[in-house]
Design a protein around this motif. Structure first.
Motif, mmCIF file in Angstrom:
data_model
loop_
_atom_site.group_PDB
_atom_site.id
_atom_site.type_symbol
_atom_site.label_atom_id
_atom_site.label_comp_id
_atom_site.label_asym_id
_atom_site.label_seq_id
_atom_site.Cartn_x
_atom_site.Cartn_y
_atom_site.Cartn_z
ATOM 1 N N LEU A 229 0.844 -1.165 0.080
ATOM 2 C CA LEU A 229 0.063 0.143 0.085
ATOM 3 C C LEU A 229 0.828 1.270 0.070
ATOM 4 N N VAL A 230 0.473 2.176 -0.984
ATOM 5 C CA VAL A 230 1.306 3.299 -0.938
ATOM 6 C C VAL A 230 0.515 4.152 -0.031
ATOM 7 N N ALA A 231 1.130 4.614 0.978
ATOM 8 C CA ALA A 231 0.345 4.729 2.390
ATOM 9 C C ALA A 231 0.240 6.433 2.280
ATOM 10 N N PHE A 232 -0.878 7.047 2.569
ATOM 11 C CA PHE A 232 -1.242 8.418 2.427
ATOM 12 C C PHE A 232 -2.374 8.665 3.482
ATOM 13 N N ASP A 233 -2.254 9.843 3.985
ATOM 14 C CA ASP A 233 -3.629 10.433 4.492
ATOM 15 C C ASP A 233 -3.918 11.728 3.937
ATOM 16 N N LEU A 234 -4.824 12.412 4.285
ATOM 17 C CA LEU A 234 -5.426 13.592 3.703
ATOM 18 C C LEU A 234 -5.330 14.624 4.877
ATOM 19 N N LEU A 235 -4.580 15.968 4.552
ATOM 20 C CA LEU A 235 -4.515 17.093 5.053
ATOM 21 C C LEU A 235 -5.894 17.838 4.905
ATOM 22 N N MET A 236 -6.618 18.093 6.123
ATOM 23 C CA MET A 236 -7.976 18.680 5.793
ATOM 24 C C MET A 236 -8.224 19.823 6.702
ATOM 25 N N VAL A 237 -9.176 20.378 6.264
ATOM 26 C CA VAL A 237 -9.716 21.659 7.161
ATOM 27 C C VAL A 237 -11.153 21.624 7.019
ATOM 28 N N SER A 238 -11.629 21.937 8.106
ATOM 29 C CA SER A 238 -13.258 21.887 8.258
ATOM 30 C C SER A 238 -14.007 22.946 6.841
ATOM 31 N N SER A 239 -14.920 22.485 6.212
ATOM 32 C CA SER A 239 -15.422 23.270 5.402
ATOM 33 C C SER A 239 -15.843 24.852 5.738
ATOM 34 N N SER A 240 -16.447 24.658 6.909
ATOM 35 C CA SER A 240 -16.957 25.813 7.682
ATOM 36 C C SER A 240 -15.477 27.070 7.839
ATOM 37 N N VAL A 241 -14.564 26.325 8.173
ATOM 38 C CA VAL A 241 -13.470 27.164 8.216
ATOM 39 C C VAL A 241 -12.852 27.815 6.826
ATOM 40 N N TRP A 242 -12.888 26.788 6.021
ATOM 41 C CA TRP A 242 -12.278 27.104 4.676
ATOM 42 C C TRP A 242 -13.492 28.096 3.843
ATOM 43 N N ASN A 243 -14.698 27.827 3.991
ATOM 44 C CA ASN A 243 -15.548 28.774 3.234
ATOM 45 C C ASN A 243 -15.695 30.321 3.847
ATOM 46 N N ASP A 244 -15.213 30.429 5.229
ATOM 47 C CA ASP A 244 -14.969 31.848 5.849
ATOM 48 C C ASP A 244 -13.790 32.517 5.507
ATOM 49 N N MET A 245 -12.968 31.776 4.778
ATOM 50 C CA MET A 245 -11.711 32.620 4.044
ATOM 51 C C MET A 245 -12.306 33.408 2.864
ATOM 52 N N THR A 246 -11.327 34.397 3.059
ATOM 53 C CA THR A 246 -11.441 35.233 1.656
ATOM 54 C C THR A 246 -10.747 34.313 0.374
ATOM 55 N N PRO A 247 -11.104 34.590 -0.797
ATOM 56 C CA PRO A 247 -10.478 33.943 -1.840
ATOM 57 C C PRO A 247 -8.841 33.981 -1.914
ATOM 58 N N GLU A 248 -8.307 35.346 -1.265
ATOM 59 C CA GLU A 248 -6.994 35.341 -1.226
ATOM 60 C C GLU A 248 -6.386 34.482 -0.344
ATOM 61 N N GLN A 249 -7.271 34.331 1.017
ATOM 62 C CA GLN A 249 -6.763 33.320 1.902
ATOM 63 C C GLN A 249 -6.579 32.102 1.519
ATOM 64 N N GLN A 250 -7.759 31.572 0.897
ATOM 65 C CA GLN A 250 -7.579 30.270 0.471
ATOM 66 C C GLN A 250 -6.694 29.867 -0.647
ATOM 67 N N GLN A 251 -6.247 30.699 -1.394
ATOM 68 C CA GLN A 251 -5.271 30.693 -2.251
ATOM 69 C C GLN A 251 -3.698 30.521 -1.543
ATOM 70 N N SER A 252 -3.763 31.185 -0.580
ATOM 71 C CA SER A 252 -2.164 31.255 0.135
ATOM 72 C C SER A 252 -2.291 29.857 1.026
ATOM 73 N N PHE A 253 -3.428 29.581 1.691
ATOM 74 C CA PHE A 253 -3.537 28.537 2.317
ATOM 75 C C PHE A 253 -3.316 27.158 1.673
ATOM 76 N N GLN A 254 -3.942 27.253 0.531
ATOM 77 C CA GLN A 254 -3.850 26.087 -0.325
ATOM 78 C C GLN A 254 -2.189 26.032 -0.881
ATOM 79 N N SER A 255 -1.617 27.150 -1.216
ATOM 80 C CA SER A 255 -0.353 27.071 -1.568
ATOM 81 C C SER A 255 0.841 26.538 -0.686
ATOM 82 N N ALA A 256 0.384 27.086 0.659
ATOM 83 C CA ALA A 256 1.145 26.806 1.871
ATOM 84 C C ALA A 256 1.114 24.960 1.942
ATOM 85 N N ALA A 257 -0.379 24.659 1.667
ATOM 86 C CA ALA A 257 -0.352 23.308 1.975
ATOM 87 C C ALA A 257 0.417 22.459 0.653
ATOM 88 N N ASN A 258 0.299 22.851 -0.474
ATOM 89 C CA ASN A 258 0.898 22.078 -1.513
ATOM 90 C C ASN A 258 2.459 22.052 -1.210
#
Length: 329
Positions: free
Chosen positions: A236-265
């Motif tokens: 098995l190629v082992a992996f987990d999923l880095l997650m954030v609750s949708s309520s937190v994600w949806n409260d972010m501005t588009p700019e925050q979402q972009q920087s948050f996702q870039s940081a995760a990547n």
């Protein structure tokens, strides 16, 4: 005593400085606090991954880290995210499949060839469809897959195994949950549910005969101290999923979402490379510690496992054509 112009200016300047300082403190205190919970230890590569992520988003969010299952135990993080008791976590796909049976395809043995295949899938349209199921049905946003190595079988007995038939009767520790337990069966073993934090003692006392984990985990948790062998089943190629609750994600501005996702990547890419580098060196280290490391008949294990999955009721819930789409990537 009347206040002269000189002292009036000093008072005004001091007030302005205090106001600016208070404003700065208020901004820092106003950053949303996001609690992150994971079962892996502070010594894990993924803990450094999260530190890198935390540093990258520090201007917008305060991340409070909890490792070793100290905040939520293994398997309970997803429900905590859904109930609003937790904001971020590293969740196994097996936990997702407990609520979305279609996700069991992503927990099946010998599905992904390597880390590159895994990452390519989650960047593809097929991967977006699977992530969309989680967002729509569970209310959780997936930032990306956190690869942490390829899982192999480690045993306390010194008698080598070659095929799944040799695993008959072996009490192999697997995490709780149907998908995990079925994976143990697909290796020919007798799966035994046990918390990750209890595995070392379980191996030491003979409560279990073995465990399956990637080599970096075996090092981090020092399982090699209480095992005689590691069979490189690569099941098995082992992996987990880095997650954030949708309520937190949806409260972010588009700019925050972009920087948050870039940081995760960026953090995930760093962690993936570190795990791959670490895996290359660990086999020799374990040999130096007296652990027998060898490659069994992987084709026999692959054929046995895949046949078992295709004949099981788990595969009945797999999205039509998804297996072929994954294989063709």
């Amino acid at each position: 005593m009347p206040i002269t112009a000189k002292y009036r200016n000093i008072i005004v300047a001091g007030a302005m400085l205090l106001s600016a300082t208070a404003s700065t403190v208020a901004v820092a205190e106003d950053n949303p606090k996001l609690r992150f919970s994971a079962v892996f230890s502070e010594q894990d590569i993924r803990a450094e991954m999260m530190q890198r992520f935390e540093d990258a988003v520090a201007s917008d969010f305060d991340i409070e880290m909890h490792y070793g299952g100290t905040l939520f135990s293994q398997g309970s993080e997803l429900v905590a995210l859904q109930r609003g008791n937790l904001e971020m976590s590293n969740v196994s796909p097996q936990d997702i499949s407990n609520q979305i049976p279609a996700w069991s395809i992503l927990t099946s043995a010998y599905l992904f060839r390597d880390a590159e295949h895994l990452l390519a899938f989650f960047r593809s349209d097929a991967g977006e469809e699977m992530k969309g199921m989680v967002e729509d049905q569970l209310g959780v946003h997936i930032l990306g897959p956190t690869f942490f190595g390829t899982r192999h079988v480690g045993l306390v007995d010194d008698e080598r195994i070659a095929t799944p038939e040799d695993m008959s009767g072996v009490r192999l520790r697997m995490p709780p949950g149907e998908s995990w337990q079925f994976l143990g069966q697909a290796l020919g073993a007798n799966p035994t549910a046990m918390a990750y934090s209890e595995v070392y003692t379980g191996l030491q006392t003979g409560a279990i005969d073995g465990q399956d984990n990637p080599l970096p985990n075996v090092q981090n948790m020092r399982f090699y101290e209480v095992m005689d062998q590691i069979a490189l089943t690569s099941h098995l190629v082992a992996f987990d999923l880095l997650m954030v609750s949708s309520s937190v994600w949806n409260d972010m501005t588009p700019e925050q979402q972009q920087s948050f996702q870039s940081a995760a990547n960026e953090a995930i890419a760093w962690s993936t490379a570190e795990h791959q580098r670490n895996e290359q060196n660990l086999a020799d280290f374990f040999r130096s510690e007296g652990v027998d490391i060898y490659t069994p008949d992987v084709d026999a294990f692959r054929s046995y496992a895949q046949q078992l999955y295709l004949e099981s009721r788990l595969s009945e819930s797999w999205p039509e054509g998804m297996l072929e789409r994954i294989n063709n990537l």
